[in-house]
Design a protein around this motif. Structure first.
Motif, mmCIF file in Angstrom:
data_model
loop_
_atom_site.group_PDB
_atom_site.id
_atom_site.type_symbol
_atom_site.label_atom_id
_atom_site.label_comp_id
_atom_site.label_asym_id
_atom_site.label_seq_id
_atom_site.Cartn_x
_atom_site.Cartn_y
_atom_site.Cartn_z
ATOM 1 N N ALA A 106 0.823 -1.216 0.000
ATOM 2 C CA ALA A 106 0.000 0.000 0.000
ATOM 3 C C ALA A 106 0.854 1.263 0.000
ATOM 4 N N LEU A 107 2.103 1.149 0.430
ATOM 5 C CA LEU A 107 2.993 2.308 0.445
ATOM 6 C C LEU A 107 3.344 2.786 -0.964
ATOM 7 N N ALA A 108 3.084 1.977 -1.955
ATOM 8 C CA ALA A 108 3.323 2.408 -3.339
ATOM 9 C C ALA A 108 2.466 3.615 -3.697
ATOM 10 N N VAL A 109 1.328 3.789 -3.014
ATOM 11 C CA VAL A 109 0.439 4.922 -3.323
ATOM 12 C C VAL A 109 1.075 6.254 -2.912
ATOM 13 N N PRO A 110 1.415 6.476 -1.632
ATOM 14 C CA PRO A 110 2.027 7.769 -1.294
ATOM 15 C C PRO A 110 3.397 7.965 -1.941
ATOM 16 N N LEU A 111 4.159 6.892 -2.119
ATOM 17 C CA LEU A 111 5.477 7.035 -2.738
ATOM 18 C C LEU A 111 5.358 7.336 -4.229
#
Length: 230
Positions: free
Chosen positions: A94-99
């Motif tokens: 899910a961290l791919a979204v903010p990154l």
């Protein structure tokens, strides 16, 4: 009564349930801890997520042949460092979204105009071990935010290489020699944005960029989430 299909998977749902129970028991005995702050019950907690989303964008540019231009959203440190570690090693996809959104915002700040996004690929062996390519995930999110096409298949890592950790710059370059192959039908005549999670010496990015220029890319720009202090 279960129906066997000859593959030994007749009791597969029961195995799934057992696996779920085992995982739940392990989580109860050894609960996951946040990669960012070590809080219990999640590999990435809400507080660290809030810090990540508030982290200022401070673009770092760098001259590195053969790139037309190369940049990162910030220096490798602070909350960005554990967030990338969680994405890469703790399955916190899910961290791919903010990154990915950071990459998109930085791209707008830099004023670049390019035809497509290509993430630095993993070799198939490494991909199978991890189950995903973190650079592809953030690249696809970035592409979605910018309405740009993303072509993971345009660049392949056809030769498996030893880990780059602990290698000198010259050793990294030798390790990556001829490791990448680009698809000329997708790359030739186009302006490419090559993206990755982290740049250290830049050897991996350089090897990938050379492969793109070898099939007549017009320009190759590079963008990463972070860059080491060099």
């Amino acid at each position: 009564m279960s129906v066997e299909d000859g593959s030994g998977q007749g009791n597969y749902p029961a195995k799934l349930r057992l696996s779920g129970w085992v995982n739940a028991a392990l989580d109860w005995v050894f609960p996951p801890r946040c990669v960012g702050c070590a809080a219990v019950d999640s590999v990435w907690c809400a507080d660290c997520q809030q810090q990540l989303e508030a982290e200022p964008i401070a673009p770092r540019t760098r001259r590195l042949p053969p790139f037309t231009a190369l940049a990162a959203t910030a220096t490798h440190g602070g909350i960005l460092q554990p967030s990338l570690h969680a994405l890469k090693y703790a399955d916190a996809r899910a961290l791919a979204v903010p990154l990915g959104d950071r990459l998109a915002a930085t791209y707008r700040l830099l004023g670049w105009t390019l035809d497509m996004i290509i993430p630095v690929p993993l070799h198939t062996t490494r991909y199978r071990e991890r189950g995903y390519n973190q650079s592809q995930l953030i690249g696809e999110r970035m592409a979605q935010s910018l309405s740009l096409p993303c072509f993971p298949s345009a660049l392949t890592r056809w030769r498996s290489t030893a880990t780059q950790v602990g290698l000198s710059r010259s050793e990294r370059q030798q390790n990556l020699q001829d490791a990448f192959h680009a698809d000329p039908t997708l790359v030739s005549g186009r302006r490419i944005l090559l993206i990755d999670d982290v740049q250290t010496t830049g050897a991996t990015l350089q090897a990938a960029a050379h492969a793109l220029f070898n099939v007549d890319a017009v320009a190759v720009y590079g963008l990463t989430v972070t860059a080491a202090r060099l």
